[in-house]
Design a protein around this motif. Structure first.
Motif: not given
Lengths: 320, 526
Positions: B117, B120-124, B126-129
């Protein structure tokens, strides 16, 4: 207690839990983003008043609901500007909103309707309609299943919406990008900031959602649960919602459990004027005080250690 | 064979660097905070695929410069060129887009999130994780095998060791495909073996063409791992050298602006009578964790006993117990008389009366009352001294002020103004105020924690000399420090602590950093 009474109590539990559930989820989302919101109470009250007033004037309950949401979001943004943008104290800003709502609603109600700080009673389309679930009538006479199904049928749309908000909130928080960032900003805003995401934007987003949910809580209170606004009708529900939120340790499903417990206590108090326990008649006031007593007990920490979001209550100041 | 290839590669890099623009070029960067000019007209070039060190004392402006590069501050003047292209960096997002990754001294991690988590925070994507999680899992696996950056993706950050947390920070940057990695004081919290591992990682990254900027105050690390080094002093870039062409002595001189002694000059200790004896010292904290596990040692007059260890292995607790700030089980004797470790007689005042002085590890929290004047701080703990209290109902402020002025003079505190609040002094001068207070009363036993944490090289030299003088005057000194160099150069005898235990004892002249480092990591004696 016969089955019919029990069904009645549970039916009323769902209705009484609804404003609490909206408010509890509102507080949960705001605090998960690191903004304490003691002003839930004020927002519920303001929304209750404006929803009832607009519903009465326009004769359309849904216009009322929208007005309730609008005023609640507006107050949320005041809280946001004070505590996020200008880094003011979140508790003081929240308390100010509560005072503002408590005073203004009565003054404006008196000015508009001249009925001693209340709105006229809502009737017809100004009152929130109820929805009968399919087959409710057909099943009504079936033993056991009928009454149980009946508990869930015949509520206002907002009741169903409130309970749908529970999985929705869970999904938002734990399965979406927005939720990940929102939780992160409540735990360590510096991590969010250095990841190139706006701390202020996220917190305003959370505060706005909080406003919408409080607006729904207030609108349901005055147009669904009651038929009109009366002075101080939120009756501490904002604080009880906060207690439920802490009880639930900031988790949506647990929040639902907590508000159902509070709703049940309130429903029991409303249904039974006095209860005999071991031959001792408890006066109605004791019953009515139960949700508040439970609030104190919960806040005193008898439910085990609740760890709030770590950055909760503190404005974000950039430092390296 | 290898040398030939090495040479070939080096020539190749040298040749290509002639055409390739520098990964980072700063031109004329200036930044002021109010009247303080933190960066003055700084220009620097960092070659692509190199490890570039930046050294300087505290407050020299290193962190400010890097914060400008990472979009935390906006420069008042100057330009930033990334790979030869002029780049504006108004915020962190722009820095990330420009391929810059930063590993802060204080990690920017969400403690109760998993590694995945945090990455990926801030570098996701798409809107879904879901998709981001799956992709990140694969990328982490790849990075782990490429660069020795193994971390369990589903572990919570708060369950990880500091070294692993740092790896997560590096992974965060690499996941964002950073080409330029800035590390701010990365080894301050690491054991020597963890630091070695970090340097292996950095060399691996360099081989992959990444550019690395290493900010540190440890000259040994600069010499070990960098290709080039720039020195900052008082907001200015005073020199840039090829690491191969410089020496720690020269760098230290450049940092301070005058000659400094890196090694402490001291004579052999002449230990006298036993001052302190401790047996079976045990401390269990409020959470039920055993912080000190049956500690026993002795300390004699005229010797410095160093306690080495990575932060958090019980050294702080040991100091607090001996200073009377915490109660513990076990027995202790001071000059043969029992020293209470619990009960009403166990407090700071009683300890001072017994001629035990204490320089706490955290001078901001325990050593000073920051908003108080220097003279008030100098009296704290010794405020009942009859000299300051001519009668029971009157404290003689003027006497304390005069006394403080004299102490400031002797300890070279700058500015020598007793009326200035403690927070108005630099870290080194604050520490000198604390030391002056504790040392000038002529203690039999001095407990001193992290004497030079956050202190400039010049002040370090002074503080070290004072401690040696106190030892030579016959005091016993218990020194706790996470700086292994400091332990090695000051101590006569060294104890290594790990997980609340004493792993072993060494004479300072018969051991080295490598041996101590292994003991600090919990390796049992061989």
């Amino acid at each position: 207690m016969d089955l019919a009474t029990l069904a009645q109590v549970l039916d009323s539990t769902l209705r009484l839990a609804t404003p609490l559930l909206f408010a509890c989820l509102a507080g949960l989302i705001s605090e998960r983003a690191g903004v304490f919101d003691i002003g839930l109470e004020g927002k519920i009250l303001a929304a209750a008043f404006l929803a009832a007033a607009i519903a009465y004037v326009s004769g359309n309950v849904w216009l009322g609901v929208l007005a309730g949401i609008a005023v609640s979001v507006f107050m949320s943004l005041i809280h946001g500007v004070a505590s996020i943008t200008f880094r003011g104290n979140q508790l003081i800003s929240g308390v100010a909103i509560n005072f503002l709502a408590a005073g203004l609603t009565v003054v404006i109600a008196q000015n508009w309707f001249q009925q001693g700080g209340r709105t006229p009673s809502l009737t017809g389309d100004a009152r929130m309609p109820t929805i009968d679930l399919p087959f409710a009538e057909a099943l009504a006479d079936v033993p056991v299943i009928g009454p149980i199904y009946g508990i869930f049928s015949g509520h206002a749309p907002l009741v169903y919406l409130a309970f749908l908000c529970v999985p929705a909130t869970w999904f938002l928080l734990f399965r979406t990008r927005f939720g990940l960032r929102l939780r992160a900003v409540g735990e360590n805003p510096a991590a969010v900031d250095t990841a190139g995401v706006s701390v202020i934007g996220l917190r305003f987003g959370a505060v706005a959602i909080c406003g919408v949910l409080c607006g729904l809580a207030g609108a349901y209170l005055s147009t669904g649960l009651s038929a009109g606004f009366v002075k101080d009708m939120s009756a501490g529900r904002g604080y009880i919602a906060l207690a439920a939120m802490i009880f639930a340790k900031w988790r949506p499903w647990h929040a639902m459990g907590a508000v159902l417990l509070f709703g049940l206590l309130e429903a029991v108090a409303n249904r039974f004027q006095s209860i005999e326990v071991f031959g001792l008649a408890l006066p109605v006031q004791v019953m009515q005080a139960l949700p508040y007593i439970l609030t104190v007990v919960i806040l005193a920490g008898f439910v085990g250690r609740a760890i709030p979001p770590r950055a909760g209550g503190s404005p974000y100041v950039k430092e390296h | 064979m290898t040398t030939v290839t090495d040479q070939a590669t080096r020539q190749e890099t040298a040749a290509s660097s002639a055409q390739v623009p520098p990964a980072i070029e700063l031109r004329g960067i200036s930044k002021a905070f109010g009247p303080v000019q933190a960066n003055k007209n700084i220009s620097i070039k960092v070659a692509r695929g190199s490890i570039h060190g930046i050294v300087g004392e505290n407050g020299a402006g290193k962190s400010t410069l890097m914060s400008i590069l990472y979009g935390f501050y906006k420069a008042d003047a100057g330009e930033v060129y990334i790979n030869g292209k002029r780049t504006d960096i108004p915020d962190s997002l722009a820095a990330i887009r420009a391929g810059i990754g930063m590993v802060f001294q204080h990690f920017k991690l969400v403690e109760n999130f998993t590694v995945l988590e945090n990455v990926i925070l801030g570098a996701e994507d798409s809107a879904l994780l879901g998709p981001s999680r799956r992709r990140a899992r694969g990328v982490l696996k790849q990075l782990a095998s490429d660069f020795e950056l193994e971390v369990e993706p589903d572990a919570l950050i708060e369950e990880l060791s500091v070294g692993h947390q740092q790896r997560v920070e590096i992974l965060k940057a690499l996941y964002r495909e950073a080409d330029i990695l800035i590390l701010d004081e990365p080894t301050g919290v690491l054991t020597p073996s963890e630091a070695d591992h970090l340097f292996r990682i950095l060399r691996g990254l360099k081989e992959q063409g990444k550019t690395i900027i290493l900010i540190t105050h440890k000259l040994r690390e600069i010499m070990d791992v960098t290709d080039e080094v720039s020195v900052m002093r008082r907001g200015e870039m005073v020199a840039t050298r090829k690491t191969a062409d410089t020496s720690p002595t020269e760098l230290a001189e450049l940092m301070v602006g005058r000659k400094v002694l890196l090694r402490v000059e001291k004579t052999k200790a002449q230990p006298g009578d036993e001052v302190l004896r401790v047996e079976g010292l045990r401390l269990v904290d409020a959470q039920g964790v055993e912080r000190l596990r049956k500690i026993g040692f002795n300390l004699r007059a005229g010797e410095i006993l160093g306690i080495a260890g990575v932060a958090g292995n019980g050294q702080s607790e040991l100091l607090e117990v001996l200073a009377g700030l915490r109660e513990a089980e076990g027995k202790a004797w001071l000059r043969g008389a029992p020293l209470p470790l619990s009960g009403p007689e166990c407090n700071g005042q009683a300890r001072r009366a017994a001629r035990i002085a204490h320089v706490p590890e955290d001078r901001h929290r325990r050593g000073l009352v920051l908003p108080f004047h220097a003279w008030e701080n100098t009296a704290l703990g010794y405020h009942n001294d009859p000299r300051y209290n001519p009668s029971p109902w009157r404290m003689d402020g003027a006497a304390i002020v005069a006394d403080t002025a004299a102490k400031m003079e002797r300890f070279d505190v700058r500015p020598p103004n007793p009326q200035l609040p403690a927070e108005g002094f630099s870290g080194g001068n604050q520490q000198k105020i604390v030391l002056a207070r504790e040392i000038e009363y002529g203690p039999d036993l001095l407990l001193v924690g992290q004497p030079t944490r956050g202190v400039d090289i010049g002040a370090i030299e002074f503080i070290h000399q004072r401690l040696i003088q106190l030892r030579d005057a016959g005091a016993a000194i218990l020194l706790v420090s996470v700086e292994l160099d400091e332990i090695l150069s000051l101590s006569d005898r060294i104890l290594v602590m790990f997980d609340g235990r004493i792993m072993g004892e060494r004479m300072a002249d018969a051991t080295d950093a490598k041996e101590l480092g292994l003991m600090m990591a919990g390796m049992t004696e061989t």
